[in-house]
Design an enzyme around this catalytic site. Structure first.
Site, short mmCIF file in Angstrom:
data_model
loop_
_atom_site.label_atom_id
_atom_site.label_comp_id
_atom_site.label_asym_id
_atom_site.label_seq_id
_atom_site.Cartn_x
_atom_site.Cartn_y
_atom_site.Cartn_z
N GLY A 183 20.45 73.35 -116.78
CA GLY A 183 20.69 73.65 -115.36
C GLY A 183 20.11 75.00 -114.97
N ALA A 184 19.00 75.39 -115.62
CA ALA A 184 18.42 76.72 -115.38
C ALA A 184 17.72 76.82 -114.04
CB ALA A 184 17.44 77.05 -116.50
N ASP A 189 21.74 76.52 -108.81
CA ASP A 189 22.32 77.61 -108.01
C ASP A 189 23.10 78.62 -108.87
OD1 ASP A 189 23.31 78.60 -105.32
OD2 ASP A 189 25.20 78.11 -106.29
N LEU A 190 23.91 78.12 -109.78
CA LEU A 190 24.74 79.02 -110.58
C LEU A 190 23.89 79.91 -111.49
CD1 LEU A 190 27.76 79.70 -111.23
CD2 LEU A 190 27.51 78.21 -113.21
N ASP A 201 15.36 65.89 -119.29
CA ASP A 201 16.29 65.06 -118.53
C ASP A 201 17.43 64.74 -119.49
OD1 ASP A 201 17.67 62.85 -117.33
OD2 ASP A 201 15.97 62.69 -115.97
N LYS A 259 33.25 74.41 -115.11
CA LYS A 259 34.25 73.52 -114.51
C LYS A 259 33.53 72.47 -113.67
CE LYS A 259 35.74 74.72 -110.46
NZ LYS A 259 36.19 75.41 -109.24
N ASP A 285 36.44 79.58 -117.10
CA ASP A 285 37.21 79.69 -115.88
C ASP A 285 36.87 81.09 -115.39
OD1 ASP A 285 39.32 80.51 -114.07
OD2 ASP A 285 40.28 78.63 -114.61
N HIS A 286 36.02 81.19 -114.38
CA HIS A 286 35.47 82.52 -114.10
C HIS A 286 36.53 83.51 -113.65
CE1 HIS A 286 35.20 81.32 -109.80
NE2 HIS A 286 35.11 82.61 -109.54
N GLU A 337 40.47 82.35 -99.09
CA GLU A 337 39.02 82.46 -98.89
C GLU A 337 38.71 82.33 -97.41
OE1 GLU A 337 36.30 80.78 -101.88
OE2 GLU A 337 37.86 79.28 -102.09
N ASP A 347 39.97 71.98 -107.20
CA ASP A 347 38.92 73.00 -107.23
C ASP A 347 39.47 74.37 -107.64
OD1 ASP A 347 36.26 74.00 -106.66
OD2 ASP A 347 37.08 74.92 -104.84
N HIS A 357 41.99 77.79 -111.80
CA HIS A 357 42.08 79.24 -111.58
C HIS A 357 43.51 79.73 -111.32
CE1 HIS A 357 37.84 78.87 -111.44
NE2 HIS A 357 37.73 78.51 -110.19
N1 LIG Z 1 27.21 77.18 -107.97
C1 LIG Z 1 28.38 77.77 -108.15
O1 LIG Z 1 28.72 78.78 -107.53
C2 LIG Z 1 29.33 77.23 -109.16
C3 LIG Z 1 29.01 76.16 -109.96
N2 LIG Z 1 29.90 75.73 -110.92
C4 LIG Z 1 29.55 74.62 -111.79
O2 LIG Z 1 28.32 74.89 -112.43
C5 LIG Z 1 27.60 73.70 -112.65
C6 LIG Z 1 26.21 73.82 -112.00
O3 LIG Z 1 26.38 74.05 -110.63
P1 LIG Z 1 25.15 74.44 -109.68
O4 LIG Z 1 24.20 75.35 -110.36
O5 LIG Z 1 25.77 74.87 -108.41
O6 LIG Z 1 24.45 73.04 -109.46
P2 LIG Z 1 23.00 72.75 -108.86
O7 LIG Z 1 23.07 71.41 -108.23
O8 LIG Z 1 22.47 73.87 -108.06
O9 LIG Z 1 22.09 72.66 -110.16
C7 LIG Z 1 22.20 71.60 -111.04
C8 LIG Z 1 21.28 71.80 -112.21
O10 LIG Z 1 21.37 70.64 -113.03
C9 LIG Z 1 20.06 70.18 -113.31
N3 LIG Z 1 20.06 68.74 -113.44
C10 LIG Z 1 20.49 67.82 -112.54
N4 LIG Z 1 20.31 66.57 -113.02
C11 LIG Z 1 19.77 66.72 -114.24
C12 LIG Z 1 19.34 65.80 -115.23
N5 LIG Z 1 19.46 64.48 -115.07
N6 LIG Z 1 18.82 66.29 -116.37
C13 LIG Z 1 18.69 67.62 -116.56
N7 LIG Z 1 19.08 68.55 -115.66
C14 LIG Z 1 19.60 68.09 -114.51
C15 LIG Z 1 19.24 70.63 -112.13
O11 LIG Z 1 17.91 70.73 -112.54
P3 LIG Z 1 16.68 70.00 -111.79
O12 LIG Z 1 17.18 69.51 -110.48
O13 LIG Z 1 15.65 71.08 -111.72
O14 LIG Z 1 16.34 68.94 -112.74
C16 LIG Z 1 19.83 71.99 -111.84
O15 LIG Z 1 19.25 72.96 -112.67
C17 LIG Z 1 28.47 72.59 -112.07
O16 LIG Z 1 29.27 72.07 -113.10
C18 LIG Z 1 29.36 73.30 -111.06
O17 LIG Z 1 30.59 72.64 -110.90
C19 LIG Z 1 31.08 76.38 -111.12
C20 LIG Z 1 31.45 77.45 -110.35
C21 LIG Z 1 30.64 77.94 -109.28
O1 LIG Z 2 35.48 78.11 -108.62
C1 LIG Z 2 35.47 78.33 -107.44
O2 LIG Z 2 35.70 79.58 -107.01
C2 LIG Z 2 35.26 80.01 -105.73
C3 LIG Z 2 36.02 81.30 -105.43
O3 LIG Z 2 35.71 82.26 -106.40
P1 LIG Z 2 35.82 83.80 -106.11
O4 LIG Z 2 35.41 84.43 -107.37
O5 LIG Z 2 34.92 84.10 -104.95
O6 LIG Z 2 37.25 84.06 -105.74
C4 LIG Z 2 35.52 78.97 -104.67
O7 LIG Z 2 34.90 79.35 -103.47
C5 LIG Z 2 34.93 77.65 -105.11
O8 LIG Z 2 35.27 76.65 -104.17
C6 LIG Z 2 35.45 77.25 -106.46
O9 LIG Z 2 34.72 76.13 -106.94
#
Ligand SMILES: NC(=O)C1=CN([C@@H]2O[C@H](COP(=O)(O)OP(=O)(O)OC[C@H]3O[C@@H](n4cnc5c(N)ncnc54)[C@H](OP(=O)(O)O)[C@@H]3O)[C@@H](O)[C@H]2O)C=CC1
Ligand SMILES: O=C1O[C@H](COP(=O)(O)O)[C@@H](O)[C@H](O)[C@H]1O
Length: 500
Positions: free
Chosen positions: A9-10, A13-14, A86, A149, A178-179, A217, A236, A241
């Site tokens: 997932g590099a 968004d995370l 993939d 999560k 669990d951040h 929030e 969520d 949390h």
């Molecule tokens: N974003 C956040 O703030 C937070 C996210 N999380 C958790 O972190 C995790 C990732 O979230 P987030 O980064 O937001 O998600 P995104 O949708 O932004 O990213 C998903 C990632 O997964 C990869 N991916 C999707 N499908 C496949 C596949 N079939 N094979 C390989 N790679 C794949 C994508 O790569 P590509 O599309 O390039 O293939 C991308 O890098 C989730 O579990 C989310 O619940 C938890 C807390 C906060």
């Molecule tokens: O895990 C989550 O946390 C955020 C809130 O995190 P915080 O560090 O800003 O307090 C929340 O917005 C999101 O919905 C949830 O998935």
């Protein structure tokens, strides 16, 4: 310890917002191992150099510290490689293994491999199985799995997932993020309680009237309706949390405790949590959903009008709960927990209200209880509310505040703390399976009541402090520090001043 960090997932968004900046800040703080290789994964083909540019961009945009030393920044970026993968294609793991080994040889790294799954939860299982099947998991060093999560969406799915993960990784090798546990103030709770005799002496049901945990929030569902509309505040935020914060504040630790002590004590808190009874659930749980309102003087749409949300959605965006821990320390002390989206302010805090044993001193309504306020975010601080004499108002009580705040820029972010801990093999601030399972067990009756329509959603205006029912839930008690909802409004204002 020198290692390879493999990030699934590099391109997501995370990774961009949290993981790359965390790795960079650890590097600046010399908390990364002396030698390390980082391999990012996503489905698209991306050249190593282009991937390094993406990492560079993310650090410029999201790192809490600016890049000042170009030479060391270049060294840091040089550790990154990319491989297209993939999750369902076994041949991609074979290719990944080749790259991992090649880098281990080039950098003379031991076979210590950290696998970070920053992908949707539907992929956790297949990735863990493929790591095992491809030989990536057959290392001469250690292997660890960090997973994001959510861990399941109810008790059964969490159990299923855990059973499958443990076919490839042992419990000791699994680091469930669990951040909230990575937040500096949460990591500080044990010291606060144990290294301050003044607080330690008062830390029992003899002196504590109630404990309040709030995570409010201001944001709404943002662009995450697809996920959030099937998850809600209950799954969520609350199951993970909020219950983790409750465990952290309620556990009674011996001094200088080990990670095992922490996890044992947390499990014991969950085991003592009084189970919800079907016929009493509505007197202990309030669920809400925001309707149109106003935030900072601007109109804001209601949840059902948010993009991607079903117009008839019955999803909860708010939950408040009253809990009882039936053990020696907490018998008779209610724990109040609430969290919600689109509320008046962003604030994560724990408030401890102390009892008023010297009732005779309470001469009028200006008397306030002693409060210990632990602010977890966005600002970090500790405040003690005391009573003093207001000379101008002729002997009335006046609240005074003893407080301290830490500078945010100096504090490591949650993801830095957690990645650092995992790289050292310290699982103290990760959720153990026991805690996750017990949390789902406690939440299960709420899920059932929702399904049976026994917990109707209470509407609350966006920009408010939540539905009226969440205030009624507390009976004679009250949520502290909400402007306009407190018996003595002056207190809220005075407290807000101390925070400004
Ligand atoms: N974003 C956040 O703030 C937070 C996210 N999380 C958790 O972190 C995790 C990732 O979230 P987030 O980064 O937001 O998600 P995104 O949708 O932004 O990213 C998903 C990632 O997964 C990869 N991916 C999707 N499908 C496949 C596949 N079939 N094979 C390989 N790679 C794949 C994508 O790569 P590509 O599309 O390039 O293939 C991308 O890098 C989730 O579990 C989310 O619940 C938890 C807390 C906060
Ligand atoms: O895990 C989550 O946390 C955020 C809130 O995190 P915080 O560090 O800003 O307090 C929340 O917005 C999101 O919905 C949830 O998935």
């Amino acid at each position: 310890m020198d290692m390879t960090f493999v990030l699934f997932g590099a391109t997501g968004d995370l990774a961009k917002r949290k993981i790359f900046p965390a790795l960079y800040n650890l590097f600046l703080d010399q908390k990364m191992p002396e030698k390390f290789s980082i391999i990012g994964l996503g489905r698209r083909e991306i050249a190593h150099e282009d991937f390094q540019k993406q990492v560079e961009q993310s650090i410029h945009t999201f790192s809490r510290r600016a890049v000042t030393d170009q030479k060391s920044f270049k060294d840091f970026l040089g550790a990154f490689r990319y491989s297209a993968l993939d999750v369902g294609r076994p041949e991609d793991y074979v290719k990944l293994l080749e790259l991992v080994k090649q880098r281990e040889q080039e950098l003379n790294l031991p076979e210590n491999r950290m696998f970070y799954l920053s992908v949707g939860p539907e992929f956790f299982e297949v990735i863990a199985a493929n790591i095992q099947a491809s030989g990536l998991g057959a290392t001469k060093g250690w292997k660890r799995l960090i997973i994001e999560k959510p861990f399941g969406r109810d008790l059964q799915s969490a159990r299923d997932l855990n059973e499958k993960l443990t076919k490839s990784f042992t419990e000791e090798e699994i680091y469930r993020i669990d951040h909230y546990l990575g937040k500096p103030m949460v990591q500080n709770l044990e010291v606060l309680e144990n290294s301050n005799p003044v607080l330690h002496a008062l830390w029992t049901n003899r002196y504590i009237a109630n404990v309040q945990i709030t995570a409010s929030e201001t944001v709404g569902v943002e662009e995450r309706a697809g996920y959030y509309d099937h998850s809600g505040a209950l799954r969520d935020m609350f199951q993970n949390h909020m219950l983790q914060l409750m465990m952290m504040i309620a556990m009674q630790l011996p001094k200088e405790s080990s990670p095992e002590d922490v996890r044992n004590k947390k499990r014991m808190v969950m085991e003592s949590l009084r189970p919800l009874q079907e016929d009493q659930i509505s007197s202990q749980i309030v669920l809400g959903q925001y309707v149109a309102g106003e935030m900072n003087g601007q109109p804001v749409v209601g949840y059902k009008d948010e993009p991607g949300v079903a117009v008839d959605s019955q999803n909860n965006t708010f939950i408040a709960a009253k809990l009882w821990i039936d053990n020696y320390f907490w018998e008779g002390v209610p724990f109040y927990i609430r969290t919600g989206k689109r509320m008046k302010e962003k604030s994560t805090r724990i408030v401890i209200e102390f009892k008023e044993p010297l009732k005779s001193a309470k001469v009028d309504d200006s008397y306030v209880p002693n409060l210990l306020v632990i602010e977890i975010g966005p600002k970090e601080g500790i405040t003690l509310q005391l009573n003093s004499k207001d000379r101008v108002s002729d002997g009335q009580f006046e609240p005074v505040y003893v407080n301290c705040y830490s500078s945010l820029t100096e504090q490591p972010e949650a993801y830095e703390n957690l990645i650092y801990d995992a790289s050292r093999g310290d699982a103290t601030f990760f959720a153990h399976w026991n805690e996750v399972e017990l949390s789902w067990m406690w939440v299960e009756p709420i899920l059932k009541a929702v399904e049976q329509g026994k917990l109707p959603l209470q509407p609350y205006a966006a920009g408010s402090y939540g539905p009226q029912a969440a205030f009624d839930l507390l009976g004679d008690d009250q949520w502290w520090l909400d402007e306009g909802t407190i018996r003595k409004e002056k207190k809220g204002e005075a407290y807000a001043e101390t925070r400004a």
